[in-house]
Motif scaffolding. Sequence first.
Motif, mmCIF file in Angstrom:
data_model
loop_
_atom_site.group_PDB
_atom_site.id
_atom_site.type_symbol
_atom_site.label_atom_id
_atom_site.label_comp_id
_atom_site.label_asym_id
_atom_site.label_seq_id
_atom_site.Cartn_x
_atom_site.Cartn_y
_atom_site.Cartn_z
ATOM 1 N N GLY A 179 11.837 -1.110 0.937
ATOM 2 C CA GLY A 179 11.139 -1.037 -0.254
ATOM 3 C C GLY A 179 11.925 -0.595 -1.413
ATOM 4 N N GLY B 67 12.732 -2.741 -4.844
ATOM 5 C CA GLY B 67 12.238 -2.266 -6.074
ATOM 6 C C GLY B 67 13.346 -2.353 -6.967
ATOM 7 N N VAL C 49 7.381 -4.932 -12.191
ATOM 8 C CA VAL C 49 7.700 -4.395 -10.997
ATOM 9 C C VAL C 49 6.440 -3.828 -10.043
ATOM 10 C CG1 VAL C 49 9.031 -2.398 -9.802
ATOM 11 C CG2 VAL C 49 9.899 -3.592 -11.666
ATOM 12 N N LEU D 1 5.199 -5.955 -6.852
ATOM 13 C CA LEU D 1 4.879 -5.226 -5.507
ATOM 14 C C LEU D 1 3.654 -5.127 -4.932
ATOM 15 C CD1 LEU D 1 7.392 -2.144 -6.063
ATOM 16 C CD2 LEU D 1 7.698 -4.009 -4.307
ATOM 17 N N SER E 90 5.051 -5.792 -1.213
ATOM 18 C CA SER E 90 4.715 -4.844 -0.504
ATOM 19 C C SER E 90 4.076 -5.543 0.749
ATOM 20 C CB SER E 90 3.840 -3.817 -1.009
ATOM 21 O OG SER E 90 4.806 -3.341 -2.191
ATOM 22 N N SER F 247 5.180 0.224 -1.514
ATOM 23 C CA SER F 247 4.908 -0.015 -3.144
ATOM 24 C C SER F 247 5.454 1.358 -3.724
ATOM 25 C CB SER F 247 3.607 -0.053 -3.354
ATOM 26 O OG SER F 247 2.973 -1.101 -2.566
ATOM 27 N N GLY G 267 9.103 1.334 -3.591
ATOM 28 C CA GLY G 267 9.602 0.143 -4.338
ATOM 29 C C GLY G 267 9.693 0.479 -5.906
ATOM 30 N N ILE G 268 8.455 1.082 -6.478
ATOM 31 C CA ILE G 268 8.039 1.437 -7.878
ATOM 32 C C ILE G 268 9.328 2.519 -8.309
ATOM 33 C CG2 ILE G 268 6.645 2.383 -9.403
ATOM 34 C CD1 ILE G 268 4.427 0.881 -8.168
ATOM 35 N N GLY H 263 12.504 0.787 -8.708
ATOM 36 C CA GLY H 263 12.471 -0.020 -9.950
ATOM 37 C C GLY H 263 12.622 1.246 -11.249
#
Lengths: 280, 260
Positions: B61, B65, B89, B93, B98, B161, B164-165, B168
């Motif tokens: 993840g 991201g 982003v 995701l 995700s 998620s 990942g964020i 990002g």
Amino acid sequence: MFDNFPGNLPMSDSPLVVVKDLHFSRGDMPIFRGVDMQIPRGKITAVMGPSGTGKTTLLKLIGGQLVPDAGQVLIDGHDVHALSRKALFVLRRRMGMLFQSGALFSDLDVYENVAFPLRVHTDLPDAMIRDVALMKLEAVGLRGARAMMPAELSGGMARRVALARAIALDPELVLYDEPFVGQDPISMGVLVQLIKRLNEALGLTAIVVSHDIKETLSIADYVYVIADGEVMAHGTPASLDVDDDPRVSQFVHGEPDGPVPFHYPAVDFVTDILATGAQR
Amino acid sequence: MMVLLQRFGRRGCEGLETLGRAGIFLIQASFGVPSPEGWRLWLRQMHFVGVLSLAIVMVSGLFIGMVLALQGYTILVDFGAEQALGQMVALSLLRELSPVVAALLFAGRAGSALTAEIGLMKATEQLTSMEMIGVDPLRRVVAPRLWAGFVALPLLTVGFSVVGIGGGYLVGVEWLGVFDGSFWGNMQASVDFWSDIGNGMVKSLVFALVVTWIAVFQGYDLIPTSEGISRATTRTVVYSSLVVLGLDFVLTAVMFGGLS
């Protein structure tokens, strides 16, 4: 309402297990072609026969793991293969089975394997479960191995633990699949006596599938010999010992020459050896 | 020609039969009153399929991201729209990456392990001996694994998620210099709780059911030999991946494609 529920324990002298005209095949190969048997209550019945005659398959049919093509298996009057899945599981609580491989649960240690049936089928407190599990392990001589994992046991030890597990709930019927294979002479003798003692002390019914003629005949009350998909002979060990049928005599006395061939059907050996070409 | 047709028909019938068997299997395994023991088994499986999958899912993840932010920035900056990076982003995701990537990773990490474990239990007659003890392996072995997978994957997807964020943000704001107020502000303004997060979670629940179902069924239904286990494990990963990607298209079409 619950008169016919398989969990009940009726008292009668009728046979505990009745096999009626059993037919079973694997693919196109017939295994049983009309087998009839009556397993008397409270006795040790041996099922013997040459390799590949379907002795283990017979135990699986009795246990309801396989479904026959035709015929019936009645345990205490209940048609095993006509029961619902739930009723079959209730019936199986009255049975114990010792598998050839042991089939211990690999994620549980020896103690937990033996305690497993007690934990899932009884409300006994932990202290009592411990006592029962240790008694069963003591009977098979492996109380000291309680903390070992199944992967650490030898084949013979695994089968003895499996036996302790099979008798944990003191079942009415115990199915033994080759209990003596891979045992050293000491544990073999202990196991033979243990099966006999369990039968005498608890009055449980035993079906023993085995190749070990001497040991099995020494404890069996009744013997069925199966070959070619049928019951070849049955009777007490003494009557089989003096049976005139050459096939029975050959098997019981372990003679290499006789009507039962040692070799699997094949073309003539010389022809086979001298044959040329790509065939194996 | 006839032979070909026959073979095709036979394969079709076999496929339908397997599907029917899998359906009955799912119904038999998933219903039943959970006992205290059942909860304990479920918790153990949550650890096995959920907690032990955390590392691979979280690390993936993070990198996805980060890559998303990097790639998005290089395109958005050409249009002077790099302030929308957070929105891009987050939506990519939450809606797609995700649920799909977490499900694919889950199939590879936990699904294959479930198949191999149940298959080996079958090959060593542990399932049969359990049946002979009077315990239904569908309830004892399969059900806790099925429910653990169904609950664990959506939770892993949420984690995917979030991380990942975070990835990002690290690349977009900390490294490339996007203004953090617009990164978070645009994200907050454009992400809708129900249509984006909710739909993503629905997808994840569907994938969780399908992947775990395939994994446990393949384990339970395999031919109990070493080759059988190897084939079933491969089938779990291949079927799961294909079904996840195929279903994702269908669900996306229904949720976001104006078909609903």
